[in-house]
Enzyme design. Structure first.
Site, short mmCIF file in Angstrom:
data_model
loop_
_atom_site.label_atom_id
_atom_site.label_comp_id
_atom_site.label_asym_id
_atom_site.label_seq_id
_atom_site.Cartn_x
_atom_site.Cartn_y
_atom_site.Cartn_z
N ASP A 8 45.08 64.97 13.47
CA ASP A 8 44.19 66.03 13.02
C ASP A 8 43.09 66.08 14.26
OD1 ASP A 8 42.47 67.79 11.21
OD2 ASP A 8 41.00 66.08 11.22
N ILE A 9 42.44 67.27 14.09
CA ILE A 9 41.50 67.62 15.33
C ILE A 9 40.01 67.36 14.96
CG2 ILE A 9 40.33 69.43 16.83
CD1 ILE A 9 43.27 70.54 17.16
N ASP A 10 39.58 67.92 14.19
CA ASP A 10 38.15 68.17 13.60
C ASP A 10 37.64 67.04 12.88
OD1 ASP A 10 37.27 70.77 14.99
OD2 ASP A 10 38.66 71.41 13.65
N LYS A 187 50.50 69.76 5.57
CA LYS A 187 50.40 69.08 6.86
C LYS A 187 51.78 67.86 6.72
CE LYS A 187 45.83 69.22 8.71
NZ LYS A 187 44.73 68.33 9.38
N ASP A 210 40.64 62.77 8.77
CA ASP A 210 39.44 62.55 8.24
C ASP A 210 38.98 63.49 6.92
OD1 ASP A 210 36.65 64.69 9.43
OD2 ASP A 210 38.77 64.80 9.95
N ASN A 213 42.23 68.11 3.71
CA ASN A 213 43.46 68.69 3.76
C ASN A 213 44.43 67.64 4.57
OD1 ASN A 213 41.94 68.82 6.33
ND2 ASN A 213 42.80 70.76 7.03
#
Length: 260
Positions: A8-10, A187, A210, A213
């Site tokens: 994941d990114i954020d 995802k 985190d 989603n």
């Protein structure tokens, strides 16, 4: 043996505090690639914002928009789905009845928002992105809408997803808004499409996340890792909880499992 890792990114790769990818993570990603481990992004962001976040880091493929669009590093399409046109029509009507709720529409590599309010500004500040252009909600007609975002609280979910967006579901990771995707998209589904393309078994995968989603992904991967900054329900869905993104959580996990 871990052959593929999904990020994941954020709040996972990128810190909410510094809005950067920690140097420990950057170094770890390069070491993983040198070992031949496939690396993939799995994010709710559209492509433009995804690329802004990862900068010059190299990945083998991308799952964006919560699994609605999957493609390789050289942009070979793996999977794409879209929101049905009849849901868009019902949402256009709903928006005119409830103009207080902004909606974002993502199509191709473009996006727009119906209007901007304080919730939009807060989320934009949180993840340090530019505001999308403002267009009337009717601008969504006739376009291949891959994902939407709705700025409304969880209390509105029953009405919106029970009466308006009948073929969609929410993927909420912030109380101010929710990602909106075609039902059945996630995802975890994106991971399956990517693994089939690269001929990698699911049990040989690891995933970091985190947010809410990320729960389907963490439950689905061979090893699901929640960041230390994740909410309790996200941590409960994981096989392992590491330290936060600001405390070298990704590197610590890779050392814990003997991958690096």
């Amino acid at each position: 043996m871990v052959q593929a890792i999904f990020f994941d990114i954020d709040g996972t790769l990128v810190s909410f505090r510094t809005h950067e990818i920690p140097q420990s993570t950057r170094k770890a990603l390069k070491e993983l690639r040198s070992k031949g481990i496939k690396l993939f992004i799995a994010t709710g962001r559209p492509e433009t914002l995804m690329r802004e976040a990862i900068g010059d880091l190299e990945f083998d493929g991308f799952i964006i928009l919560n699994g609605a669009h999957c493609f390789t590093a050289d942009h070979r399409l793996i999977h794409k789905t879209q929101i049905p046109a009849d849901d868009i029509e019902r949402l256009i009507k709903y928006y005119h009845e409830h103009p207080e709720n902004p909606f974002v529409f993502v199509h191709d590599d473009q996006w727009f928002i119906t209007h901007i309010n304080e919730a939009v500004n807060q989320v934009t500040e949180l993840i340090q992105i530019e505001l999308p252009p403002v267009y009337p909600v009717e601008h969504a007609r006739g376009k291949e809408i891959i994902q939407m975002m709705g700025y409304f609280g969880k209390e509105a979910d029953e009405e919106i997803f029970g009466k308006v967006l009948l073929h969609c579901e929410p993927m909420r990771w912030n109380p101010l808004f929710t990602d909106i995707i075609s039902r059945g998209t996630s995802k975890s589904q994106g991971i399956d499409h990517v693994l089939e393309y690269f001929h990698i078994p699911l049990e040989n995968t690891l995933a970091f996340g985190d947010g809410g989603n990320d729960i389907p992904m963490l439950e689905h991967a061979g090893i699901g890792v929640a960041m230390g900054n994740a909410a309790p329900e996200v941590q409960a869905a994981a096989d392992y909880v590491t330290t936060s993104v600001d405390e070298d959580g990704i590197l610590n996990t890779l050392k814990h499992f003997g991958i690096l």
